[in-house]
Design a protein around this motif. Sequence first.
Motif, PDB file in Angstrom:
ATOM      1  N   UNK A  75     -44.336 -19.183 -52.695  1.00  0.00           N
ATOM      2  CA  UNK A  75     -42.970 -19.527 -52.290  1.00  0.00           C
ATOM      3  C   UNK A  75     -42.866 -20.980 -51.828  1.00  0.00           C
ATOM      4  N   UNK A  76     -43.974 -21.576 -51.408  1.00  0.00           N
ATOM      5  CA  UNK A  76     -43.991 -23.000 -51.073  1.00  0.00           C
ATOM      6  C   UNK A  76     -44.215 -23.847 -52.328  1.00  0.00           C
ATOM      7  N   UNK A  77     -45.171 -23.422 -53.130  1.00  0.00           N
ATOM      8  CA  UNK A  77     -45.600 -24.254 -54.252  1.00  0.00           C
ATOM      9  C   UNK A  77     -44.612 -24.259 -55.416  1.00  0.00           C
ATOM     10  N   UNK A  78     -44.037 -23.109 -55.737  1.00  0.00           N
ATOM     11  CA  UNK A  78     -43.164 -23.031 -56.913  1.00  0.00           C
ATOM     12  C   UNK A  78     -41.975 -23.997 -56.813  1.00  0.00           C
ATOM     13  N   UNK A  79     -41.227 -24.032 -55.684  1.00  0.00           N
ATOM     14  CA  UNK A  79     -40.139 -25.013 -55.596  1.00  0.00           C
ATOM     15  C   UNK A  79     -40.642 -26.456 -55.645  1.00  0.00           C
ATOM     16  N   UNK A  80     -41.825 -26.701 -55.098  1.00  0.00           N
ATOM     17  CA  UNK A  80     -42.370 -28.065 -55.121  1.00  0.00           C
ATOM     18  C   UNK A  80     -42.641 -28.509 -56.546  1.00  0.00           C
ATOM     19  N   UNK A  81     -43.241 -27.638 -57.345  1.00  0.00           N
ATOM     20  CA  UNK A  81     -43.481 -27.967 -58.754  1.00  0.00           C
ATOM     21  C   UNK A  81     -42.166 -28.140 -59.506  1.00  0.00           C
ATOM     22  N   UNK A  82     -41.191 -27.256 -59.230  1.00  0.00           N
ATOM     23  CA  UNK A  82     -39.909 -27.337 -59.936  1.00  0.00           C
ATOM     24  C   UNK A  82     -39.183 -28.638 -59.606  1.00  0.00           C
ATOM     25  N   UNK A  83     -39.137 -28.985 -58.317  1.00  0.00           N
ATOM     26  CA  UNK A  83     -38.458 -30.214 -57.908  1.00  0.00           C
ATOM     27  C   UNK A  83     -39.185 -31.437 -58.462  1.00  0.00           C
ATOM     28  N   UNK A  84     -40.512 -31.414 -58.447  1.00  0.00           N
ATOM     29  CA  UNK A  84     -41.276 -32.548 -58.974  1.00  0.00           C
ATOM     30  C   UNK A  84     -41.012 -32.739 -60.462  1.00  0.00           C
ATOM     31  N   UNK A  85     -40.962 -31.632 -61.214  1.00  0.00           N
ATOM     32  CA  UNK A  85     -40.703 -31.735 -62.651  1.00  0.00           C
ATOM     33  C   UNK A  85     -39.296 -32.251 -62.924  1.00  0.00           C
ATOM     34  N   UNK A  86     -38.306 -31.729 -62.185  1.00  0.00           N
ATOM     35  CA  UNK A  86     -36.932 -32.197 -62.367  1.00  0.00           C
ATOM     36  C   UNK A  86     -36.799 -33.665 -61.963  1.00  0.00           C
ATOM     37  N   UNK A  87     -37.449 -34.022 -60.835  1.00  0.00           N
ATOM     38  CA  UNK A  87     -37.392 -35.409 -60.396  1.00  0.00           C
ATOM     39  C   UNK A  87     -38.036 -36.355 -61.391  1.00  0.00           C
ATOM     40  N   UNK A  88     -39.179 -35.945 -61.962  1.00  0.00           N
ATOM     41  CA  UNK A  88     -39.841 -36.782 -62.963  1.00  0.00           C
ATOM     42  C   UNK A  88     -38.970 -36.924 -64.209  1.00  0.00           C
TER      43      UNK A  88
END
Length: 358
Positions: A206-219
């Motif tokens: 629950x911590x990691x999944x949003x972090x990966x999603x936001x990082x991918x969208x931000x990139x």
Amino acid sequence: MTSPVPAQIAIPLIVFVAVVVLLRRVVLHHATVDRLLNRAMLWGVATLILLERGIAPQIGSLLHQLSMGTLLMEVAGLYGAARLWSGADPASAFARQRVYDLAGLAGAAIILAVGTAARQDGRLVGQSLDWPTVVVWSILWIPLFAAGRLSWRAAVRELRSDESGIAERIVYGTLLATLVVGSGGLVISAIQLAGPGATADPALARWAAPTFAVSALGAALLAVPLIAWLRARVGLDRAGRYCRRLRPLWRDLTAAVPEVVLEPGPQAAGSDARLIRMTVEIRDALMHLRHYLPEEAAGADHVEQIQRAIAARSSGAAVRTRRSGHTAGPPVGDIDSDLRLLLAMAREWPQGAKDVST
């Protein structure tokens, strides 16, 4: 201790973000805001790597806490960029950034301190609603919401602006979507931990999944300027297309009047600069050629007038004094007006040089 995101998903995302960071540092690392964003993304890559604890499961708790520290440093860079978007003075950007970085380092040190017991027990901070989790949440959430608030206001302001085009609206809309995903992930994480019917989440997906999603969208968002740069480099942007349309006309005119050619600009000059330069050189050449236009050609169309003037100059004809209103080519005005007229003329211009006898 397993990784929270499957490797077949995590590794491609990490590679994608890393490639965007590398390309941006090579191509877009001059403006202050770009330098802050690039540094933030570099910390973001470190965060994603540390979250994939499968690289060293025996120290997974330490890696998890270090990922929180790198996340804080990433947010510090994003906050500095958001301050610039909000109108802060660019001259003092790096002085402010040092303060934000020190705050991020202090927060990372506190996380490591309060997470000592969890590291000793091999647990992840955040698995249970205890005081270390509350401290870590406070340290992470406050800067996250602060940076998100500034970015949200800047994006909404640009979306409401009449000057924003379709491409800009897509970019800022994507930024808002990214902020929604990140904020939603934090809320869902809190509900899953503290709400009724909380389920076990030993890897803290629950911590990691949003972090990966936001990082991918931000990139993906920050890759948009890279795509624009690439299109400009290969001449696929609007200015590049205009340059290709003008090239036959420009080539023949500058060959006939070489003294109008300006000094070479920087090798990295973009298509916009090349278009302005071509427009100015064509306009100057037309101004020179009007003095070689025979009187009997005054009633001809612009293309024929120019061709006659080129032929007269090439044959060594004497410079003639022209009456007012007789010009070789369209009248000279502002750059935009001239560009429209020159593009119309370029459509009628022959691809090869063509001499018209006087």
